[in-house]
Design an enzyme around this catalytic site. Structure first.
Site, short mmCIF file in Angstrom:
data_model
loop_
_atom_site.label_atom_id
_atom_site.label_comp_id
_atom_site.label_asym_id
_atom_site.label_seq_id
_atom_site.Cartn_x
_atom_site.Cartn_y
_atom_site.Cartn_z
N LYS A 38 0.84 -1.21 0.00
CA LYS A 38 0.00 0.00 0.00
C LYS A 38 0.87 1.25 0.00
O LYS A 38 0.52 2.26 -0.62
CB LYS A 38 -0.96 -0.03 1.19
CG LYS A 38 -1.97 -1.16 1.12
CD LYS A 38 -2.79 -1.12 -0.18
CE LYS A 38 -3.96 -2.08 -0.18
NZ LYS A 38 -4.76 -2.00 -1.40
N TYR A 70 -16.15 -2.93 7.12
CA TYR A 70 -16.88 -4.20 7.04
C TYR A 70 -16.91 -4.71 5.61
O TYR A 70 -17.63 -4.16 4.76
CB TYR A 70 -18.32 -4.03 7.54
CG TYR A 70 -18.45 -3.80 9.03
CD1 TYR A 70 -18.09 -4.79 9.94
CD2 TYR A 70 -18.96 -2.60 9.53
CE1 TYR A 70 -18.22 -4.59 11.31
CE2 TYR A 70 -19.10 -2.40 10.90
CZ TYR A 70 -18.74 -3.40 11.78
OH TYR A 70 -18.87 -3.20 13.13
N1 LIG Z 1 -11.79 -3.87 4.43
C1 LIG Z 1 -10.85 -3.18 5.03
O1 LIG Z 1 -10.83 -3.10 6.28
C2 LIG Z 1 -9.79 -2.46 4.24
C3 LIG Z 1 -8.98 -1.54 4.91
C4 LIG Z 1 -8.02 -0.85 4.19
C5 LIG Z 1 -7.86 -1.08 2.85
N2 LIG Z 1 -8.65 -1.99 2.20
C6 LIG Z 1 -8.42 -2.19 0.77
O2 LIG Z 1 -9.65 -2.03 0.09
C7 LIG Z 1 -9.63 -2.77 -1.13
C8 LIG Z 1 -10.90 -3.60 -1.22
O3 LIG Z 1 -10.90 -4.55 -0.18
P1 LIG Z 1 -12.23 -5.10 0.52
O4 LIG Z 1 -12.02 -4.98 1.96
O5 LIG Z 1 -13.42 -4.51 -0.11
O6 LIG Z 1 -12.07 -6.66 0.18
P2 LIG Z 1 -13.04 -7.79 -0.36
O7 LIG Z 1 -14.44 -7.57 0.10
O8 LIG Z 1 -12.37 -9.05 -0.01
O9 LIG Z 1 -12.97 -7.54 -1.92
C9 LIG Z 1 -11.79 -7.69 -2.63
C10 LIG Z 1 -12.11 -7.49 -4.09
O10 LIG Z 1 -10.88 -7.57 -4.85
C11 LIG Z 1 -11.10 -8.49 -5.91
N3 LIG Z 1 -9.83 -9.13 -6.23
C12 LIG Z 1 -8.94 -9.68 -5.37
N4 LIG Z 1 -7.90 -10.17 -6.04
C13 LIG Z 1 -8.16 -9.94 -7.36
C14 LIG Z 1 -7.46 -10.22 -8.55
N5 LIG Z 1 -6.29 -10.86 -8.55
N6 LIG Z 1 -8.00 -9.84 -9.73
C15 LIG Z 1 -9.20 -9.20 -9.75
N7 LIG Z 1 -9.90 -8.90 -8.66
C16 LIG Z 1 -9.38 -9.28 -7.48
C17 LIG Z 1 -12.16 -9.44 -5.42
O11 LIG Z 1 -12.89 -9.92 -6.51
P3 LIG Z 1 -13.01 -11.47 -6.96
O12 LIG Z 1 -13.04 -12.30 -5.72
O13 LIG Z 1 -14.26 -11.50 -7.77
O14 LIG Z 1 -11.80 -11.68 -7.78
C18 LIG Z 1 -13.07 -8.52 -4.62
O15 LIG Z 1 -14.00 -7.87 -5.47
C19 LIG Z 1 -8.35 -3.60 -1.09
O16 LIG Z 1 -7.37 -2.97 -1.89
C20 LIG Z 1 -7.95 -3.57 0.37
O17 LIG Z 1 -6.57 -3.73 0.53
C21 LIG Z 1 -9.62 -2.69 2.87
#
Ligand SMILES: NC(=O)c1ccc[n+]([C@@H]2O[C@H](COP(=O)([O-])OP(=O)(O)OC[C@H]3O[C@@H](n4cnc5c(N)ncnc54)[C@H](OP(=O)(O)O)[C@@H]3O)[C@@H](O)[C@H]2O)c1
Length: 242
Positions: A156, A186
């Site tokens: 990141k 969430y």
């Molecule tokens: N949730 C948190 O607390 C949090 C905090 C800080 C930052 N973030 C960041 O926010 C972003 C979204 O995360 P989230 O929490 O919403 O996670 P999530 O609900 O697990 O969703 C992750 C998404 O990324 C996609 N993905 C993962 N690997 C992929 C790949 N190789 N190619 C294409 N798509 C891919 C998944 O789609 P498919 O499964 O359909 O491939 C899914 O749509 C990430 O960058 C994460 O690091 C999250």
């Protein structure tokens, strides 16, 4: 300076779940024609249906952003885009000595190399047209030290560093590039209990709803963010302020 994105195409990676899904829905509500990208066809069609039911426009394109061939095929399939949201991410946490080499490489392939080559593919066209907006989803782990986050946090931090470099490279030709750095939100990234364990360390003392992250993404993607470029904007309940 409104947020109307009518006539604009917005590509969101990781739009099949969590923050990316909320961003896709919110961009479509602002009028954008959304290209929702992910690997799961089922969840991809589900988000497209949600957008269509609300009167918006979207289509799903399957792609694995950790695979350079997958990125090439995606770029060929979609043509020009006006807004790129690099949201797809892999979050692996744990003791440094427990992370396998393949998992280290997968983190960087998904969170750093994928966004890099998507920007390489789409930013030159935006620059040629004289406008565009790129929003990269970072994390509070990119700027504070957290146990178990050395490799994930480094991806990141790299994304946020690339954001600054891309602003110098493309903003003189009208393309704004920013990062949004969420705190605990969430999503499928963690169980409710795991996410809520973070709450006491945040001044707001709670976990975010993905829609709270999407608001800032849409602000930056639209003309409302017209003077913002090169920045990393925390939406982390105050965690990086303490
Ligand atoms: N949730 C948190 O607390 C949090 C905090 C800080 C930052 N973030 C960041 O926010 C972003 C979204 O995360 P989230 O929490 O919403 O996670 P999530 O609900 O697990 O969703 C992750 C998404 O990324 C996609 N993905 C993962 N690997 C992929 C790949 N190789 N190619 C294409 N798509 C891919 C998944 O789609 P498919 O499964 O359909 O491939 C899914 O749509 C990430 O960058 C994460 O690091 C999250």
């Amino acid at each position: 300076m409104n947020e109307d994105l009518s006539g604009r195409t917005a590509l969101v990676t990781g739009a099949t779940s969590g923050i990316g899904r909320a961003v896709a829905v919110r961009l479509a509500a602002a009028g954008a024609d959304v290209i929702a990208v992910g690997r799961s066809h089922e969840r991809g069609e589900d988000v497209v249906a949600e957008i269509a039911d609300a009167g918006g426009s979207a289509r799903f394109v399957a792609a694995d952003v950790s695979d350079p061939d997958g990125i090439r095929a995606l770029v060929e399939a979609v043509g020009a885009v006006d807004v790129l949201v690099n949201n797809a991410g892999l979050a692996l946490w744990g003791p440094t000595e427990a992370l396998a080499v393949e998992d280290f490489d997968a983190l960087f392939a998904t969170n750093v190399r994928g966004p890099y080559f998507l920007v390489a593919a789409f930013a030159p066209g935006m620059a040629e047209r004289g406008e565009g907006s790129i929003v990269n989803i970072g994390s509070m782990a990119g700027s504070v030290g957290l146990p178990g986050s050395a490799a994930y946090g480094a991806t990141k931090a790299a994304l946020e560093s690339m954001t600054r470099a891309w602003a110098t490279e493309y903003s003189p030709r009208g393309v704004r590039v920013n990062s949004v750095a969420p705190g605990p939100t969430y999503t499928a990234a963690g169980t409710r209990e795991e996410l809520e364990a973070w709450a006491p360390s945040l001044p707001l003392n709670r976990v975010a709803d993905p829609r709270e992250i999407a608001e800032l993404v849409v602000f930056l993607a639209s003309a409302r963010g017209s003077f913002a470029t090169g920045g990393t904007f925390p939406v982390d309940g105050g965690r990086t302020a303490v």
